[in-house]
Motif scaffolding. Structure first.
Motif, mmCIF file in Angstrom:
data_model
loop_
_atom_site.group_PDB
_atom_site.id
_atom_site.type_symbol
_atom_site.label_atom_id
_atom_site.label_comp_id
_atom_site.label_asym_id
_atom_site.label_seq_id
_atom_site.Cartn_x
_atom_site.Cartn_y
_atom_site.Cartn_z
ATOM 1 N N SER A 70 0.857 -1.184 0.000
ATOM 2 C CA SER A 70 0.000 0.000 0.000
ATOM 3 C C SER A 70 0.898 1.240 0.000
ATOM 4 C CB SER A 70 -0.896 -0.001 1.231
ATOM 5 O OG SER A 70 -0.107 -0.012 2.420
ATOM 6 N N GLU A 71 0.287 2.394 0.084
ATOM 7 C CA GLU A 71 1.067 3.630 0.047
ATOM 8 C C GLU A 71 2.008 3.733 1.239
ATOM 9 O OE1 GLU A 71 0.368 8.491 -0.131
ATOM 10 O OE2 GLU A 71 -1.316 7.106 -0.415
ATOM 11 N N VAL A 72 1.554 3.270 2.421
ATOM 12 C CA VAL A 72 2.375 3.373 3.631
ATOM 13 C C VAL A 72 3.268 2.147 3.797
ATOM 14 C CG1 VAL A 72 2.346 3.632 6.127
ATOM 15 C CG2 VAL A 72 0.643 4.832 4.730
ATOM 16 N N LEU A 73 2.670 0.967 3.768
ATOM 17 C CA LEU A 73 3.442 -0.281 3.889
ATOM 18 C C LEU A 73 3.752 -0.769 2.478
ATOM 19 C CD1 LEU A 73 1.450 -2.012 6.786
ATOM 20 C CD2 LEU A 73 3.597 -0.747 6.941
ATOM 21 N N ASP A 74 4.756 -0.164 1.863
ATOM 22 C CA ASP A 74 5.029 -0.402 0.442
ATOM 23 C C ASP A 74 5.988 -1.570 0.230
ATOM 24 O OD1 ASP A 74 7.140 0.917 1.575
ATOM 25 O OD2 ASP A 74 7.489 2.276 -0.116
ATOM 26 N N PHE A 75 5.698 -2.682 0.887
ATOM 27 C CA PHE A 75 6.483 -3.906 0.721
ATOM 28 C C PHE A 75 5.558 -5.103 0.952
ATOM 29 C CE2 PHE A 75 6.965 -2.141 4.938
ATOM 30 C CZ PHE A 75 6.802 -3.204 5.810
ATOM 31 N N ASN A 76 6.056 -6.287 0.611
ATOM 32 C CA ASN A 76 5.232 -7.492 0.720
ATOM 33 C C ASN A 76 4.927 -7.848 2.176
ATOM 34 O OD1 ASN A 76 5.017 -8.109 -2.064
ATOM 35 N ND2 ASN A 76 7.058 -9.037 -2.051
ATOM 36 N N VAL A 77 3.862 -8.593 2.376
ATOM 37 C CA VAL A 77 3.509 -9.102 3.699
ATOM 38 C C VAL A 77 4.702 -9.864 4.279
ATOM 39 C CG1 VAL A 77 1.934 -10.604 4.994
ATOM 40 C CG2 VAL A 77 1.108 -9.394 2.965
ATOM 41 N N PRO A 78 5.118 -9.574 5.513
ATOM 42 C CA PRO A 78 6.224 -10.347 6.113
ATOM 43 C C PRO A 78 5.833 -11.812 6.290
ATOM 44 C CG PRO A 78 5.829 -8.310 7.330
ATOM 45 C CD PRO A 78 4.676 -8.483 6.387
ATOM 46 N N GLY A 79 6.786 -12.700 6.051
ATOM 47 C CA GLY A 79 6.513 -14.126 6.173
ATOM 48 C C GLY A 79 7.237 -14.733 7.366
ATOM 49 N N MET A 80 6.543 -15.559 8.124
ATOM 50 C CA MET A 80 7.167 -16.167 9.295
ATOM 51 C C MET A 80 8.203 -17.222 8.899
ATOM 52 S SD MET A 80 7.325 -15.593 12.440
ATOM 53 C CE MET A 80 5.921 -14.489 12.554
ATOM 54 N N PRO A 85 4.556 -19.404 0.488
ATOM 55 C CA PRO A 85 3.901 -19.792 -0.766
ATOM 56 C C PRO A 85 3.306 -18.603 -1.523
ATOM 57 C CG PRO A 85 2.504 -20.319 1.095
ATOM 58 C CD PRO A 85 3.804 -19.839 1.664
ATOM 59 N N TYR A 86 3.681 -17.391 -1.126
ATOM 60 C CA TYR A 86 3.251 -16.172 -1.821
ATOM 61 C C TYR A 86 4.370 -15.144 -1.667
ATOM 62 C CZ TYR A 86 1.878 -15.185 3.049
ATOM 63 O OH TYR A 86 1.860 -15.039 4.418
ATOM 64 N N PRO A 87 4.407 -14.108 -2.501
ATOM 65 C CA PRO A 87 5.453 -13.076 -2.370
ATOM 66 C C PRO A 87 5.451 -12.486 -0.962
ATOM 67 C CG PRO A 87 4.280 -12.799 -4.436
ATOM 68 C CD PRO A 87 3.520 -13.844 -3.659
ATOM 69 N N SER A 88 6.600 -12.475 -0.323
ATOM 70 C CA SER A 88 6.676 -12.041 1.072
ATOM 71 C C SER A 88 7.997 -11.340 1.338
ATOM 72 C CB SER A 88 6.526 -13.246 2.012
ATOM 73 O OG SER A 88 7.586 -14.159 1.814
ATOM 74 N N THR A 89 8.043 -10.663 2.474
ATOM 75 C CA THR A 89 9.272 -10.021 2.934
ATOM 76 C C THR A 89 9.858 -10.828 4.078
ATOM 77 O OG1 THR A 89 8.406 -7.821 2.377
ATOM 78 C CG2 THR A 89 10.272 -7.906 3.885
ATOM 79 N N ALA A 259 5.470 -21.703 -4.560
ATOM 80 C CA ALA A 259 6.863 -21.372 -4.233
ATOM 81 C C ALA A 259 7.053 -19.868 -4.345
ATOM 82 C CB ALA A 259 7.820 -22.092 -5.172
ATOM 83 N N SER A 260 7.949 -19.338 -3.524
ATOM 84 C CA SER A 260 8.271 -17.911 -3.613
ATOM 85 C C SER A 260 9.714 -17.682 -4.049
ATOM 86 C CB SER A 260 8.027 -17.227 -2.264
ATOM 87 O OG SER A 260 8.815 -17.812 -1.247
ATOM 88 N N ASP A 261 10.565 -18.702 -3.896
ATOM 89 C CA ASP A 261 11.961 -18.594 -4.300
ATOM 90 C C ASP A 261 12.110 -19.221 -5.688
ATOM 91 O OD1 ASP A 261 14.779 -19.208 -4.682
ATOM 92 O OD2 ASP A 261 15.059 -18.723 -2.568
ATOM 93 N N CYS A 262 12.249 -18.383 -6.695
ATOM 94 C CA CYS A 262 12.281 -18.867 -8.079
ATOM 95 C C CYS A 262 13.491 -19.760 -8.350
ATOM 96 C CB CYS A 262 12.274 -17.694 -9.047
ATOM 97 S SG CYS A 262 10.743 -16.734 -8.999
#
Length: 414
Positions: A70-80, A85-89, A259-262
């Motif tokens: 989003s405009e404020v959180l301009d990065f992928n959802v953090p992953g534990m 299994p989705y784009p994450s930080t 997978a998230s790691d290509c």
């Protein structure tokens, strides 16, 4: 057991794409049957459908989404996990600026939810950053957290907000562990009194995962479901498949998952293409499709180097699969004797590990051979016992939700 209670659930990540998300959803749906008012804070991508999330709970929860990209959180959802299994930080890559913005946006969302819902109890998922912030901001609320294992791995593998997380998690009203070994780790890591750490185990959705008693014929079908990543042990698994003394025309193999790691995905797919057995990659599938896969499978294999408490094991057993999995920390003591002695379950010892996802290179071949023997044993068993299954209906989400509710209610009365 029914009680008059309002519950706020909190997770930093998506509620429908990981084991912990499915676990949380199982608890929410179990509580719904007891007419408990519930609200939910989750991390989602700005492009995700809020309506789709609400439909998982028949619209009977109040949703407070923390939106990323989003405009404020301009990065992928953090992953534990480092590979989601989705784009994450990855938490290890979050900058101090990003961490501050997460805290700011989550804090506003949390206080809004608490003001509107006035929950009696807050249940956080993962003993990590968002849970720590919740404890700090709401010192007078009853706050509990459920450990799914991956949060422990994060604390042990990187320094992101480590001291802060350890301090605040230690101040929670209670922590729920999946098994005894995890309980001991939590007590030591967070310097928390053993009386505040309770074991609740895991569960599965029996309305989806049940044995449809499909009459099996033809080839033996072997399946894997989970992230397509190296930490799941898929490379030694494929190598073990190449070693088994079974005709390539006698077995079918299916890998399900995203997978998230290509680079890792490419490595695994390329190795599979060279295998003497055809391996079908069907991608990410939903829960009903997973249940159908398990019902059509004879054998399910989970060769992971590390797991919290893999729900997929219960789901596969419930659908009638013979299960092979690695003996990850705490798994053996969590499993009931009925499962371990059923003849439908096989634990494979892991190689010595350099860290929680890197095996000692010299021990990988031995690990592959143990997987090979387990596979040959399972296939041989299934040749003559294709219709046998194990009844684990007592381990459903309804049972888990009841255990959790009893523990929280007892604590509330102290």
């Amino acid at each position: 057991m029914e009680v008059d209670m309002k519950v706020l659930h909190i997770s930093a990540q998506k509620p429908d794409s990981t084991g912990s998300g499915i676990y949380m959803s199982g608890i929410i749906n179990g509580f719904r049957k007891k007419n408990i008012d519930q609200a939910l804070i989750v991390g989602i991508d700005i492009a995700d459908s809020e309506q789709a999330i609400l439909e998982k709970f028949d619209g009977e929860v109040s949703l407070y989404p923390l939106k990323y990209n989003s405009e404020v959180l301009d990065f992928n959802v953090p992953g534990m996990s480092d590979n989601m299994p989705y784009p994450s930080t990855r938490y290890r890559d979050i900058t101090s600026y990003q961490a501050a913005k997460m805290r700011e946006e989550f804090s506003k969302l949390l206080m809004d939810a608490v003001d509107k819902e006035n929950p009696d109890v807050i249940i956080c998922h993962h003993l990590y950053y968002i849970s720590a912030i919740t404890r700090e901001l709401l010192p007078n609320k009853k706050i509990y957290a459920i450990c799914h294992g991956t949060c422990i791995r994060q604390l042990m593998s990187n320094d992101f907000m480590r001291d802060y997380v350890i301090e605040k998690i230690g101040q929670l009203d209670g922590v729920f562990a999946l098994h005894n070994e995890q309980k001991r780790t939590i007590e030591k890591l967070f310097v928390i009194d053993e009386s505040k750490v309770k074991i609740i185990g895991s569960g599965y959705d029996s309305s989806i995962f049940n044995n449809k008693m499909i009459k099996k014929s033809g080839n033996i079908k072997i399946s894997y479901a989970g992230k397509i990543s190296c930490s799941k042990g898929l490379i030694p698994f494929i190598n073990a498949l190449n070693k088994i003394d079974i005709s390539e025309d006698y077995i079918d193999i299916v890998f399900a998952g995203g997978a998230s790691d290509c680079d890792e995905l490419e490595e695994i797919v390329n190795l599979a293409k060279k295998s003497c057995h055809k391996i079908d990659f069907v991608g990410k599938i939903d829960q009903q499709e997973l249940a159908d896969l398990f019902n059509s499978s004879d054998i399910f294999v989970l060769p992971s180097y590390y797991e919290g408490l893999p729900l997929v094991i219960l789901e596969a057993l419930a659908c009638g699969c013979y299960v092979i999995c690695t003996n990850t920390d705490g798994l053996e003591e969590w499993l009931s004797d009925d499962i371990k002695r059923s003849g439908m379950f096989d634990l494979v010892e892991l190689p010595e590990m350099l860290d929680i996802q890197t095996p000692v290179l010299e021990q990988v071949e031995g690990f592959e051979n143990r997987l090979k023997f387990a596979l040959e044993k399972a296939v041989d068993y299934r040749k003559s016992s294709r219709d046998k299954f194990l009844d684990i209906s007592n381990l459903s989400w309804d049972g888990l939700s009841e255990r959790l509710l009893v523990l929280i209610t007892e604590d509330q009365l102290l």
